[in-house]
Structures are given as structure tokens and as C-alpha cells.
Design a protein around this motif. Structure first.
Motif, PDB file in Angstrom:
ATOM      1  N   CYS A 244      52.319  -5.951  27.914  1.00  0.00           N
ATOM      2  CA  CYS A 244      51.920  -5.112  29.052  1.00  0.00           C
ATOM      3  C   CYS A 244      50.680  -5.666  29.744  1.00  0.00           C
ATOM      4  N   LEU A 245      49.736  -6.160  28.968  1.00  0.00           N
ATOM      5  CA  LEU A 245      48.521  -6.729  29.554  1.00  0.00           C
ATOM      6  C   LEU A 245      48.816  -8.029  30.278  1.00  0.00           C
ATOM      7  N   GLU A 246      49.737  -8.826  29.743  1.00  0.00           N
ATOM      8  CA  GLU A 246      50.146 -10.055  30.436  1.00  0.00           C
ATOM      9  C   GLU A 246      50.749  -9.697  31.798  1.00  0.00           C
TER      10      GLU A 246
ATOM     11  N   GLY B 135      65.746  -4.462  30.075  1.00  0.00           N
ATOM     12  CA  GLY B 135      65.020  -3.405  30.773  1.00  0.00           C
ATOM     13  C   GLY B 135      63.528  -3.599  30.925  1.00  0.00           C
ATOM     14  N   PHE B 136      63.005  -4.740  30.501  1.00  0.00           N
ATOM     15  CA  PHE B 136      61.568  -4.987  30.628  1.00  0.00           C
ATOM     16  C   PHE B 136      61.218  -5.440  32.048  1.00  0.00           C
ATOM     17  N   LYS B 137      60.006  -5.100  32.490  1.00  0.00           N
ATOM     18  CA  LYS B 137      59.524  -5.458  33.820  1.00  0.00           C
ATOM     19  C   LYS B 137      58.294  -6.364  33.703  1.00  0.00           C
ATOM     20  N   PHE B 138      58.035  -7.122  34.767  1.00  0.00           N
ATOM     21  CA  PHE B 138      56.925  -8.085  34.785  1.00  0.00           C
ATOM     22  C   PHE B 138      57.036  -9.038  33.591  1.00  0.00           C
ATOM     23  N   VAL B 139      58.222  -9.599  33.437  1.00  0.00           N
ATOM     24  CA  VAL B 139      58.475 -10.542  32.345  1.00  0.00           C
ATOM     25  C   VAL B 139      59.134 -11.808  32.903  1.00  0.00           C
ATOM     26  N   GLY B 140      58.517 -12.367  33.957  1.00  0.00           N
ATOM     27  CA  GLY B 140      59.007 -13.632  34.486  1.00  0.00           C
ATOM     28  C   GLY B 140      58.761 -14.748  33.482  1.00  0.00           C
ATOM     29  N   PRO B 141      59.312 -15.943  33.717  1.00  0.00           N
ATOM     30  CA  PRO B 141      59.177 -17.058  32.776  1.00  0.00           C
ATOM     31  C   PRO B 141      57.731 -17.451  32.474  1.00  0.00           C
ATOM     32  N   THR B 142      56.843 -17.354  33.469  1.00  0.00           N
ATOM     33  CA  THR B 142      55.434 -17.717  33.253  1.00  0.00           C
ATOM     34  C   THR B 142      54.742 -16.671  32.385  1.00  0.00           C
ATOM     35  N   ILE B 143      55.004 -15.394  32.652  1.00  0.00           N
ATOM     36  CA  ILE B 143      54.421 -14.324  31.829  1.00  0.00           C
ATOM     37  C   ILE B 143      54.960 -14.422  30.402  1.00  0.00           C
ATOM     38  N   CYS B 144      56.250 -14.689  30.269  1.00  0.00           N
ATOM     39  CA  CYS B 144      56.834 -14.827  28.926  1.00  0.00           C
ATOM     40  C   CYS B 144      56.193 -15.996  28.176  1.00  0.00           C
ATOM     41  N   TYR B 145      55.941 -17.095  28.892  1.00  0.00           N
ATOM     42  CA  TYR B 145      55.332 -18.228  28.189  1.00  0.00           C
ATOM     43  C   TYR B 145      53.884 -17.917  27.793  1.00  0.00           C
ATOM     44  N   ALA B 146      53.173 -17.225  28.668  1.00  0.00           N
ATOM     45  CA  ALA B 146      51.800 -16.819  28.342  1.00  0.00           C
ATOM     46  C   ALA B 146      51.811 -15.915  27.108  1.00  0.00           C
ATOM     47  N   HIS B 147      52.821 -15.058  27.017  1.00  0.00           N
ATOM     48  CA  HIS B 147      52.956 -14.170  25.858  1.00  0.00           C
ATOM     49  C   HIS B 147      53.245 -14.984  24.600  1.00  0.00           C
TER      50      HIS B 147
END
Length: 196
Positions: free
Chosen positions: A37-39, A154-166
Motif C-alpha cells: 500500500c505504501l509503494e 483485484g489489487f490497485k496501484f500494482v504496475g510493474p515498477t511498483i511490483c518490482y519496488a515491492h
């Protein structure tokens, strides 16, 4: 002064985060959810902006308890939009509610949220060997696959860059540069985790 990754500014909060959290394998469901969520909140902003507000986010979002967040009403969302201690972006705030609902659905069908997240790397950290910051990718084929699946779930704000940061921050990959003093420390943690 120890050699750190090039993205770390001369800021105590950021240095503490890099030295003691970033890249270390994380398995706690609630912590992984909070981090996701913070990412998402960080999108388009600096991570330091979010990091300095992390305690405010925890207070505002009921310590990131998905069961509570999933029940947020429109009135609660409006209250959060007016909260000056967090980033008052309505879409980002609503995404936390969507993510809480998706999290609860994952819990019904998976062993745990942690198991779901770690399944994207076959439950084993990837140890990279980047010589410099310029070599570290912002997304990978794996993070693109993760993004596609999480959106389906169903997750939001989970683009490839955010996913990699996570993946980087939760220790699914060790992306400390080789000369960073944390690189070997994290590798030792990863190898211990493999035998837990």
C-alpha cells in the motif's frame, strides 16, 4: 562511512531504512500488505516522502488491518482525503481499500498473503550482482507477470515498477549493489531463510 547504494540520500530516516529494512526477506502478512500500500502511495513521489509519513499512514489506516480497511465507508474515505498527515490522493486512498478486499480474497484461497507474494519468486529470494546503481532495473519480466496477476486478483496501484519496488524492499530480490555494505549481510540472511 560505509558504502551504500547510490539511491540513499544523506538523510537519517532513509539511511536507517536502507541499512536495516530494505532488501531483507519479509514474511509477515500485515507488513507485506502495508508495504504494498505504501509503494502505491509513493507512485509519482519520492520514497522519502512516504517513509517520513509511515507512522501517520499506520495511524490513519488502522495499522493496515485489512479486515478493518475493507469495511471503510465513503465517509471514512472523505476523512482520509482531508488528513494532512498523509498524501491526500483519493485514488491512492481508495486503492488501499481495494487492496484490503483483494487481500482477504487471497487469504481464502491461499495459505497466506505472504505465500501468495513469495510464490512469484518460487518462495526463494533472487540474489542479483549489480556493480552499480545504473545496472539495477526498475522492472523485470517477473515484476510484469506479478503485476498482471495482481491486477487480475483485484489489487490497485500494482504496475510493474511498483511490483518490482515491492520485490526489492521485501527481499524477494537482493538489489543492493555489490559494493554496498548491506549486500553480503542480506545474502547471509537469505541463505539462512532457505533452511528455516
Amino acid at each position: 562511512m560505509p558504502r551504500r547504494c547510490g539511491w540513499v540520500p544523506e538523510d537519517k530516516v532513509y539511511m536507517d531504512y536502507h541499512d536495516n529494512e530494505w532488501g531483507r526477506p519479509m514474511y509477515n502478512d500485515r507488513q507485506l500488505f502495508e508495504l504494498l500500500c505504501l509503494e502505491g502511495a509513493q507512485a509519482g513521489l519520492s520514497w522519502l516522502t512516504i517513509l517520513k509519513r509511515r507512522d501517520n499512514y499506520r495511524e490513519a489506516f488502522d495499522q493496515f488491518d485489512p479486515e478493518i480497511i475493507a469495511g471503510y465507508t465513503d465517509e471514512k474515505i472523505e476523512e482520509l482525503v482531508k488528513n494532512e498527515k498523509i498524501i491526500r490522493n483519493r485514488l491512492k486512498i481508495r486503492s488501499v481499500v481495494s487492496n484490503a478486499k483483494a487481500y482477504l480474497e487471497i487469504e481464502k484461497r491461499e495459505e497466506s498473503f505472504s505465500s501468495y507474494i513469495w510464490s512469484f519468486v518460487d518462495h526463494e529470494s533472487i540474489i542479483n550482482r549489480w556493480p552499480s546503481l545504473s545496472d539495477v532495473p526498475t522492472q523485470t519480466e517477473l515484476s510484469r507477470e506479478m503485476s498482471t496477476q495482481m491486477k487480475k486478483d483485484g489489487f490497485k496501484f500494482v504496475g510493474p515498477t511498483i511490483c518490482y519496488a515491492h520485490m526489492q524492499s521485501a527481499g524477494l530480490v537482493n538489489d543492493h549493489i555489490v559494493e554496498c555494505f548491506c549486500y553480503k549481510k542480506v545474502n547471509k540472511l537469505i541463505r539462512k531463510e532457505e533452511y528455516r
